[in-house]
Design a protein around this motif. Structure first.
Motif, PDB file in Angstrom:
ATOM      1  N   GLY A  46      -2.449  -3.299  -1.117  1.00 24.53           N
ATOM      2  CA  GLY A  46      -1.945  -2.126  -0.422  1.00 24.53           C
ATOM      3  C   GLY A  46      -2.171  -2.164   1.073  1.00 24.53           C
TER       4      GLY A  46
ATOM      5  N   ASP B 136       0.804  -4.555  -4.485  1.00 23.81           N
ATOM      6  CA  ASP B 136       1.232  -3.254  -3.982  1.00 23.81           C
ATOM      7  C   ASP B 136       0.626  -2.134  -4.827  1.00 23.81           C
ATOM      8  OD1 ASP B 136       2.480  -1.400  -2.441  1.00 23.81           O
ATOM      9  OD2 ASP B 136       4.443  -1.614  -3.394  1.00 23.81           O
ATOM     10  N   ARG B 137      -0.714  -1.990  -4.686  1.00 21.82           N
ATOM     11  CA  ARG B 137      -1.446  -0.958  -5.425  1.00 21.82           C
ATOM     12  C   ARG B 137      -2.427  -0.251  -4.488  1.00 21.82           C
ATOM     13  NH1 ARG B 137       0.947   0.064 -10.262  1.00 21.82           N
ATOM     14  NH2 ARG B 137      -1.022   0.936 -11.018  1.00 21.82           N
ATOM     15  N   ASP B 138      -3.055   0.789  -4.999  1.00 20.79           N
ATOM     16  CA  ASP B 138      -3.996   1.584  -4.211  1.00 20.79           C
ATOM     17  C   ASP B 138      -5.257   0.773  -3.923  1.00 20.79           C
ATOM     18  OD1 ASP B 138      -6.129   3.405  -3.517  1.00 20.79           O
ATOM     19  OD2 ASP B 138      -4.857   5.037  -4.220  1.00 20.79           O
TER      20      ASP B 138
ATOM     21  N   GLU C 203      -5.066   2.509 -13.439  1.00 23.24           N
ATOM     22  CA  GLU C 203      -5.207   1.304 -12.619  1.00 23.24           C
ATOM     23  C   GLU C 203      -5.848   0.175 -13.424  1.00 23.24           C
ATOM     24  OE1 GLU C 203      -4.035   0.153  -8.672  1.00 23.24           O
ATOM     25  OE2 GLU C 203      -3.644   1.832 -10.037  1.00 23.24           O
TER      26      GLU C 203
ATOM     27  N   GLN D  68      -4.807  -3.654   2.557  1.00 20.50           N
ATOM     28  CA  GLN D  68      -6.223  -3.842   2.858  1.00 20.50           C
ATOM     29  C   GLN D  68      -6.680  -5.194   2.313  1.00 20.50           C
ATOM     30  OE1 GLN D  68      -8.675  -0.436   2.041  1.00 20.50           O
ATOM     31  NE2 GLN D  68     -10.550  -1.641   1.842  1.00 20.50           N
TER      32      GLN D  68
ATOM     33  N   ASP E 188      -8.149   1.766  -2.609  1.00 19.25           N
ATOM     34  CA  ASP E 188      -9.387   2.478  -2.949  1.00 19.25           C
ATOM     35  C   ASP E 188      -9.721   2.313  -4.439  1.00 19.25           C
ATOM     36  OD1 ASP E 188      -9.687   3.364  -0.345  1.00 19.25           O
ATOM     37  OD2 ASP E 188      -8.546   5.208  -0.704  1.00 19.25           O
ATOM     38  N   LEU E 189      -8.699   2.417  -5.283  1.00 18.77           N
ATOM     39  CA  LEU E 189      -8.927   2.222  -6.718  1.00 18.77           C
ATOM     40  C   LEU E 189      -9.297   0.773  -7.012  1.00 18.77           C
ATOM     41  CD1 LEU E 189      -5.993   4.350  -8.174  1.00 18.77           C
ATOM     42  CD2 LEU E 189      -8.416   4.951  -8.098  1.00 18.77           C
TER      43      LEU E 189
ATOM     44  N   ASP F  29      -6.484   8.438 -12.909  1.00 26.41           N
ATOM     45  CA  ASP F  29      -5.986   7.446 -11.953  1.00 26.41           C
ATOM     46  C   ASP F  29      -6.671   6.099 -12.159  1.00 26.41           C
ATOM     47  OD1 ASP F  29      -4.361   9.338 -10.821  1.00 26.41           O
ATOM     48  OD2 ASP F  29      -5.749   9.828  -9.186  1.00 26.41           O
TER      49      ASP F  29
END
Length: 468
Positions: free
Chosen positions: A30, A65-67, A98, A32, A69-70, A94
C-alpha cells in the motif's frame, strides 16, 4: 489495480527449496516499505501468498495493494506468534479479512484461542452470546479453535472461532441432547427420544449421514463421544430393554465394533443401564462409559472402561451409595472425578489403580451429608468437566474449579484446592445447565436463558478484543 502486482509467479516457485533466496525480503504494501527475512515469511505456510514472496522478489520490489497498517500487525504475528498491543484498537473483522487474504487465518486463530494461555483462576465472563428463539440451550459443543455449537429446541446455532459470525439451521430432531464437533465444519448430533446419530454439515445445515444401531426396532441415542480415530455412540432400544455402544471410523463412519451389548433382566433397576456419557481416556487409549438410573428406592450407576481394540471391558465401578450426578475423566492428573448426587461433594479415584480396591476420595468436606441422611440431593443437575490440569464443577449458579497443588517434603504429594468463580456476579443468577471448554474458553448455559456465556482468562490475548 489487482491486490498484488509484480513479476508473474510460476506455480513451481512456491517456496521451492532449490531457488536462490535473498537474505532480506523487501515489500511495498500500500505504498509503505517493509523488510523482513525469508524465514519469517515461510512461517505463513506453503499455501500463503507471503510464502511465495521469498523467491519472487529477486531484482524487484513486489507491490501488494493492501492496507499497510493491517499488514504490519500480521507481520508481527509471523515474527512473534502473538498480536501486538496496537491491534486492540482495530476492528477484529478487518484483521480477520486481511488474514484470510494472505491465507494465514490459522495463525490468527492460534494467537487468540491458544489453549496454552488457559489459566483457570484468571477466567472471567467476557461475552454473552444470544441465540434466536424461545428455547434454552440443551447441549453445547466446543472446538479446539474456540468455535461453539449450541442446540436449542430443534435448532443448532454455530458461532465461528471469532464468535462474531453465527449461523442457525433447523434439524429433524424435536430436541437435541448430544452434540459434538468432528471438525470445524462437521458435527454429530443425537436425541434420547429420536433414532440415529446425524452427521451434519455445519456450513449448510444439511445432513451428511445417519448412523443407526442395526436393531429390529428403532433405537435412540443416549450419548456420543470421539477420539482422534473413532466416533462412539450409545444406543438404547425404544422399548428400553437393550442397549450397546457402537464404535465407528471417524473418517468413513463405517461401523467397526460393538461394546457391552446388554439386555434388561427382570425388574432389577441396576440391569442394562445405558451409557449416557462417553469420554475418551487418551493416556490409556480407553473409553469411559457411564450411566445411572434413579428410581423410587434410590439411584444406582455404573462406570466402565473399555479397550476398543479388543472390545473387552478392563474395569467397572458400580455406584450405589452417593451415586454420581455426573462423572468425568482428566488425563492430566490421572483421575476419575464425580459429583455425588446426594452429597454434592466432588470425589476422585486414581486412574492407575482401578484394578485394585481403590475407592472414591472426597476432595471437600467429606460425605457428612450422606451420613446425616437429610434426604436432599445436593448434587442434582450439577455438571463436572475435566480440562487442562483442573476439574470444573457447576454448583447452582456458580462454577467451582479444583486444582492440584503440590505440597513440599521429600515425596511431593498433591492436594486439591477449590476456588469459586463468579462470586462477584449479581445475586439471583439462573442455575448452570451446560458446561464445556474449547481453546482457551469456558462456555456455559443457564436455565431458561436464551444465551450462552463465554469466559476467558484475564491474561490471554485480547480477552475483550472488540467484542463488547
Amino acid at each position: 489495480m489487482p491486490p498484488f502486482a509484480g513479476p508473474p509467479l510460476q506455480k513451481t516457485q512456491f517456496c521451492h527449496p532449490k531457488r536462490e533466496t535473498p537474505n532480506i525480503i523487501t515489500l511495498n504494501v500500500g505504498g509503505q516499505i517493509f523488510q523482513t527475512s525469508p524465514q519469517t515469511l515461510t512461517l505463513a505456510g506453503p499455501n500463503s501468498l507471503l510464502c511465495t514472496l521469498t523467491t519472487s522478489s529477486l531484482g524487484s520490489i513486489p507491490f501488494i495493494d493492501r492496507d499497510p497498517d493491517l499488514f504490519s500487525i500480521l507481520l508481527t504475528l509471523l515474527r512473534t506468534g502473538t498480536l501486538p498491543s496496537r491491534a486492540k484498537v482495530l476492528d477484529p473483522e478487518d484483521l480477520i479479512h486481511e488474514a484470510q487474504f494472505y491465507n494465514i487465518e490459522h495463525l490468527l486463530i492460534s494467537a487468540i484461542t491458544d489453549p496454552s494461555s488457559f489459566y483457570p483462576l484468571n477466567l472471567q465472563k467476557t461475552l454473552i452470546l444470544p441465540i434466536n428463539g424461545r428455547d434454552s440451550p440443551s447441549a453445547i459443543a466446543t472446538h479446539q479453535d474456540g468455535s461453539v455449537l449450541v442446540s436449542h429446541g430443534s435448532k443448532i446455532t454455530a458461532f465461528d472461532w471469532s464468535l462474531r459470525r453465527k449461523t442457525s439451521f433447523l434439524t429433524e430432531f424435536p430436541a437435541i441432547d448430544s452434540l459434538l464437533f468432528l471438525s470445524p465444519s462437521v458435527a454429530a448430533a443425537g436425541a434420547s427420544d429420536y433414532s440415529g446419530v446425524k452427521i451434519l454439515d455445519i456450513n449448510s445445515g444439511l445432513g451428511i449421514k445417519t448412523l443407526n444401531w442395526d436393531n429390529p426396532i428403532y433405537s435412540t441415542v443416549q450419548a456420543i463421544g470421539a477420539s482422534p480415530e473413532f466416533l462412539f455412540a450409545s444406543f438404547e432400544s425404544c422399548r428400553k430393554n437393550s442397549n450397546l455402544i457402537q464404535v465407528f471410523d471417524r473418517e468413513s463412519f463405517r461401523p467397526l465394533i460393538d461394546l457391552g451389548h446388554e439386555e434388561k433382566q427382570g425388574v432389577e433397576i441396576g440391569s442394562a443401564i445405558p451409557a449416557t456419557k462417553l469420554n475418551w481416556v487418551s493416556s490409556q487409549a480407553l473409553l469411559m462409559a457411564s450411566g445411572s438410573y434413579s428410581g423410587p428406592f434410590g439411584c444406582v450407576g455404573s462406570i466402565k472402561l473399555w479397550d476398543i481394540r479388543s472390545g473387552s471391558r478392563v474395569a467397572e465401578i458400580k455406584e450405589n451409595e452417593d451415586c454420581f450426578a455426573d462423572v468425568t475423566v482428566n488425563d492430566g492428573i490421572w483421575g476419575l472425578f464425580k459429583v455425588g448426587l446426594v452429597s454434592g461433594e466432588v470425589y476422585m479415584m486414581d486412574l492407575r489403580r482401578l484394578g485394585s480396591s481403590e475407592r472414591w476420595v472426597s476432595l471437600g468436606e467429606g460425605c457428612s451429608k450422606v451420613m446425616n441422611g437429610n434426604g436432599k440431593r445436593e448434587g442434582v443437575n450439577s455438571k463436572i468437566v475435566g480440562h487442562g490440569n483442573s476439574v470444573f464443577c457447576s454448583r447452582g449458579e456458580n462454577v467451582e474449579v479444583w486444582s492440584e497443588v503440590l505440597m513440599g517434603g521429600k515425596e511431593k504429594e498433591g492436594v486439591f484446592r477449590k476456588n469459586v468463580m463468579g462470586r462477584r456476579e449479581k445475586v439471583g443468577q439462573s442455575k448452570i445447565t451446560q458446561l464445556d471448554f474449547g481453546g482457551n474458553r469456558m462456555v456455559l448455559a443457564r436455565k431458561d436463558e436464551q444465551a450462552i456465556e463465554v469466559w476467558q482468562g484475564s491474561g490471554t490475548n485480547f480477552v475483550n478484543w472488540g467484542w463488547n
